[in-house]
Motif scaffolding. Structure first.
Motif, PDB file in Angstrom:
ATOM      1  N   ARG A  15       0.799  -1.222   0.000  1.00  0.00           N
ATOM      2  CA  ARG A  15       0.000   0.000   0.000  1.00  0.00           C
ATOM      3  C   ARG A  15       0.835   1.278   0.000  1.00  0.00           C
ATOM      4  O   ARG A  15       0.535   2.219  -0.728  1.00  0.00           O
ATOM      5  CB  ARG A  15      -0.925  -0.029   1.219  1.00  0.00           C
ATOM      6  CG  ARG A  15      -1.929   1.049   1.278  1.00  0.00           C
ATOM      7  CD  ARG A  15      -2.869   0.883   2.435  1.00  0.00           C
ATOM      8  NE  ARG A  15      -2.312   0.039   3.487  1.00  0.00           N
ATOM      9  CZ  ARG A  15      -2.978  -0.422   4.521  1.00  0.00           C
ATOM     10  NH1 ARG A  15      -4.232  -0.132   4.653  1.00  0.00           N
ATOM     11  NH2 ARG A  15      -2.418  -1.171   5.432  1.00  0.00           N
ATOM     12  N   GLY A  16       1.886   1.349   0.798  1.00  0.00           N
ATOM     13  CA  GLY A  16       2.714   2.560   0.879  1.00  0.00           C
ATOM     14  C   GLY A  16       3.335   2.949  -0.454  1.00  0.00           C
ATOM     15  O   GLY A  16       3.155   4.078  -0.921  1.00  0.00           O
ATOM     16  N   PRO A  17       4.087   2.042  -1.074  1.00  0.00           N
ATOM     17  CA  PRO A  17       4.646   2.383  -2.387  1.00  0.00           C
ATOM     18  C   PRO A  17       3.570   2.661  -3.437  1.00  0.00           C
ATOM     19  O   PRO A  17       3.769   3.484  -4.334  1.00  0.00           O
ATOM     20  CB  PRO A  17       5.467   1.144  -2.766  1.00  0.00           C
ATOM     21  CG  PRO A  17       5.803   0.514  -1.462  1.00  0.00           C
ATOM     22  CD  PRO A  17       4.636   0.803  -0.568  1.00  0.00           C
ATOM     23  N   PHE A  18       2.413   1.996  -3.329  1.00  0.00           N
ATOM     24  CA  PHE A  18       1.315   2.273  -4.252  1.00  0.00           C
ATOM     25  C   PHE A  18       0.844   3.717  -4.120  1.00  0.00           C
ATOM     26  O   PHE A  18       0.638   4.409  -5.114  1.00  0.00           O
ATOM     27  CB  PHE A  18       0.139   1.319  -3.999  1.00  0.00           C
ATOM     28  CG  PHE A  18      -1.127   1.761  -4.662  1.00  0.00           C
ATOM     29  CD1 PHE A  18      -1.300   1.623  -6.027  1.00  0.00           C
ATOM     30  CD2 PHE A  18      -2.147   2.345  -3.926  1.00  0.00           C
ATOM     31  CE1 PHE A  18      -2.461   2.056  -6.654  1.00  0.00           C
ATOM     32  CE2 PHE A  18      -3.318   2.774  -4.528  1.00  0.00           C
ATOM     33  CZ  PHE A  18      -3.475   2.626  -5.897  1.00  0.00           C
ATOM     34  N   LEU A  19       0.675   4.176  -2.886  1.00  0.00           N
ATOM     35  CA  LEU A  19       0.204   5.541  -2.666  1.00  0.00           C
ATOM     36  C   LEU A  19       1.231   6.563  -3.161  1.00  0.00           C
ATOM     37  O   LEU A  19       0.867   7.588  -3.748  1.00  0.00           O
ATOM     38  CB  LEU A  19      -0.118   5.758  -1.189  1.00  0.00           C
ATOM     39  CG  LEU A  19      -1.331   4.974  -0.673  1.00  0.00           C
ATOM     40  CD1 LEU A  19      -1.453   5.106   0.841  1.00  0.00           C
ATOM     41  CD2 LEU A  19      -2.601   5.415  -1.363  1.00  0.00           C
TER      42      LEU A  19
END
Length: 137
Positions: free
Chosen positions: A20-24
């Protein structure tokens, strides 16, 4: 959060999973790039370069979305629906269809931006936050 992330793979490869973090971060970068292009490019420049810039943004966006969808256990083909809805609302809503597009994007924000990935390995690969341990022989 993004220290061990291969950003080239995030933007240019569709296989695997993305936390989720790298996606955001990747999504924010793509949206900022699109917004800056819209703000800076005049109509003449838009006409000359838009056919290169928009396909590049869509290509990278599809890769980022596909990896995150894989992390949620879904097919990367769902990214087509999200990108279609985003294109339908960018830069302004087209009226009646705008509500449907907004609902698709709301689903995507919750599904991809708020929900955690599947625990363990799924059919798309190992969990990017907790990769499978390597057996030492």
């Amino acid at each position: 959060m993004g220290a061990g992330v291969d950003w080239t793979a995030v933007f240019f490869q569709a296989g695997g999973r993305l936390a989720r973090g790298p996606f955001l971060i990747a999504s924010a970068l793509l949206l900022i790039a699109g917004g800056l292009y819209e703000a800076v490019a005049g109509s003449a420049l838009h006409w000359l370069t838009g056919w290169v810039v928009y396909p590049a943004l869509i290509y990278c966006g599809a890769r980022v979305l596909a990896k995150r969808l894989h992390d949620r256990g879904r097919s990367g083909w769902w990214s087509a629906l999200v990108l279609f809805a985003l294109a339908g609302l960018w830069p302004q809503s087209p009226g009646g269809l705008g509500v449907a597009f907004a609902l698709v994007l709301a689903w995507a924000v919750v599904e991809l931006g708020a929900m955690p990935g599947e625990e363990g390995t799924n059919r798309f690969g190992a969990n990017p936050l907790r990769p499978a341990p390597v057996a030492v022989v």
